[in-house]
Design a protein around this motif. Structure first.
Motif, PDB file in Angstrom:
ATOM      1  N   SER A 308       0.860  -1.168   0.000  1.00 24.89           N
ATOM      2  CA  SER A 308       0.000   0.000   0.000  1.00 24.89           C
ATOM      3  C   SER A 308       0.901   1.223   0.000  1.00 24.89           C
ATOM      4  N   LYS A 309       0.311   2.382  -0.203  1.00 29.04           N
ATOM      5  CA  LYS A 309       1.104   3.601  -0.196  1.00 29.04           C
ATOM      6  C   LYS A 309       1.902   3.681   1.105  1.00 29.04           C
ATOM      7  N   TYR A 310       3.190   3.938   0.989  1.00 26.87           N
ATOM      8  CA  TYR A 310       4.056   3.952   2.170  1.00 26.87           C
ATOM      9  C   TYR A 310       4.715   5.322   2.334  1.00 26.87           C
ATOM     10  N   ASN A 311       5.163   5.566   3.565  1.00 29.72           N
ATOM     11  CA  ASN A 311       5.821   6.822   3.900  1.00 29.72           C
ATOM     12  C   ASN A 311       7.267   6.540   4.286  1.00 29.72           C
ATOM     13  N   VAL A 365       1.958   0.053  -5.617  1.00 26.73           N
ATOM     14  CA  VAL A 365       0.567  -0.114  -5.195  1.00 26.73           C
ATOM     15  C   VAL A 365      -0.219  -0.834  -6.310  1.00 26.73           C
TER      16      VAL A 365
END
Length: 365
Positions: A308-311, A365
């Motif tokens: 999933s979108k990660y930081n 993603v």
């Protein structure tokens, strides 16, 4: 049938690898457990798929046995699950002479092993891993533990089993996703052992998805033998040798937490290795030729591992929780080439973020 003896300082034990090991070595289990009562900790999914095999094991035991079934996921690798196990053991009057048998993947082994390590100040236990990942890695070496405070494996103990029974029949019911997770650790061992084994894995990894016995037996045996030798020399990660087993894991554990455990450990290991390879290259430890060679296998799984979108900033902060860190710095296991490693390598934030961004680009993603 293979037997590998692991001479860990705290306990000398055998690992049996082969088809129908549980049935063929029921007498081995009884020779260890004797006539004492036992508790069997088993993953509910494993019990559903292999009920007859597990019930047959229960009937073959000399002493009485109780079965505790639980959903083996990261959420249940917890103090609450531990309490439920202890409550059941107390209700059944299990004492120090009792035995614990853990049947399942890494989560089951970690939870069951930790329960055995602290109940009555330590009881004997046998691990029967049922996933490829557990067979090649987590079942060996005595690391046990639970998650706490959004931190993976932060509470635990080094506690060696009395024996490990690797029954390759369990692999036949694993879905592709679980086989992929196991291959993540096999790839890690390819990079730890050397180019010959890495090349073998690169050329033959697809055979795992066909449940090819020759490939799976070789992958398991080579991995267990290597990890066993590291454990013998550095059981509790005091000298630094055992730290090499954490290749890619500093990144991987952070990825698991940041993704709220929606990605499996073996998948995170593959992504973590990609990050470690890029960091090794960025720091000038690994040349471009080897980076390209090792990544050529990693990218094969890009379409099967979706983050999933990660930081990146969040991932970087999570890495500081890693129990292997010291003096406020993040310590990495990095590579010059397969079989030639650097432990306790440090990198500045800019380079770590570079490794995260470049390593995770293959798993979009």
């Amino acid at each position: 049938m293979k037997k590998i003896n692991i001479k860990a300082p705290s306990r000398n034990y055998d690992v049996y690898i082969g088809n129908n090991v549980i049935k063929r070595y029921a007498s081995q289990i009884n020779s260890l457990a004797g006539n004492n009562d036992s508790i069997i900790i088993v993953d509910t999914n494993v019990y559903r798929l292999h009920k007859d095999k597990i019930e047959s094991l229960v009937k073959s035991l000399n002493g009485d046995a109780i079965v505790y079934k639980f959903k083996a996921d990261e959420k249940n690798k917890s103090l609450d699950s531990l309490k439920k196990i202890f409550d059941l053991m107390l209700r059944k009057n299990l004492g120090r002479s009792s035995f614990l048998i853990a049947i399942g993947g890494g989560i089951t082994g970690d939870l069951g092993g930790f329960a055995a390590s602290v109940y009555a100040r330590g009881i004997g236990y046998i691990h029967i891993p049922t996933t490829l990942l557990a067979m090649v890695d987590s079942a060996i070496g005595g690391k046990t533990g639970i998650n706490y405070g959004h931190t993976k494996n932060i509470i635990g103990a080094f506690y060696q089993p009395e024996s490990v029974l690797i029954d390759t029949e369990f692999i036949k019911t694993l879905p592709r996703e679980e086989l992929l997770c196991g291959l993540g650790e096999v790839i890690k061992y390819g990079l730890l052992i050397g180019d010959d084994f890495f090349d073998y894995v690169s050329k033959n990894y697809h055979k795992a998805f066909d449940y090819n016995a020759a490939f799976l037996n070789k992958a398991i045996t080579e991995s267990v033998s290597f990890k066993g030798s590291a454990v013998e020399k550095d059981e509790k990660e005091k000298t630094g040798l055992r730290k090499i087993l954490n290749l890619g894991h500093t990144f991987a554990h952070a990825i698991e937490v940041e993704q709220n455990h929606k990605i499996k450990h073996g998948q995170a290991v593959i992504a973590g290795i990609a990050c470690a390879l890029h960091l090794s290259n960025k720091l000038g430890l690994m040349n471009d030729k080897y980076l390209e060679k090792y990544l050529s296998l990693i990218v094969e799984f890009g379409n099967e591992i979706k983050l999933s979108k990660y930081n990146p900033e969040t991932l970087y902060k999570i890495m500081f929780r890693d129990k292997k860190n010291k003096k406020g710095s993040i310590n990495f296991v990095l590579l010059e080439k397969a079989g030639k490693l650097i432990i306790d390598a440090e990198a500045d934030k800019r380079d770590v973020l570079y490794a995260i961004n470049n390593g995770l680009q293959y798993f979009g993603v």
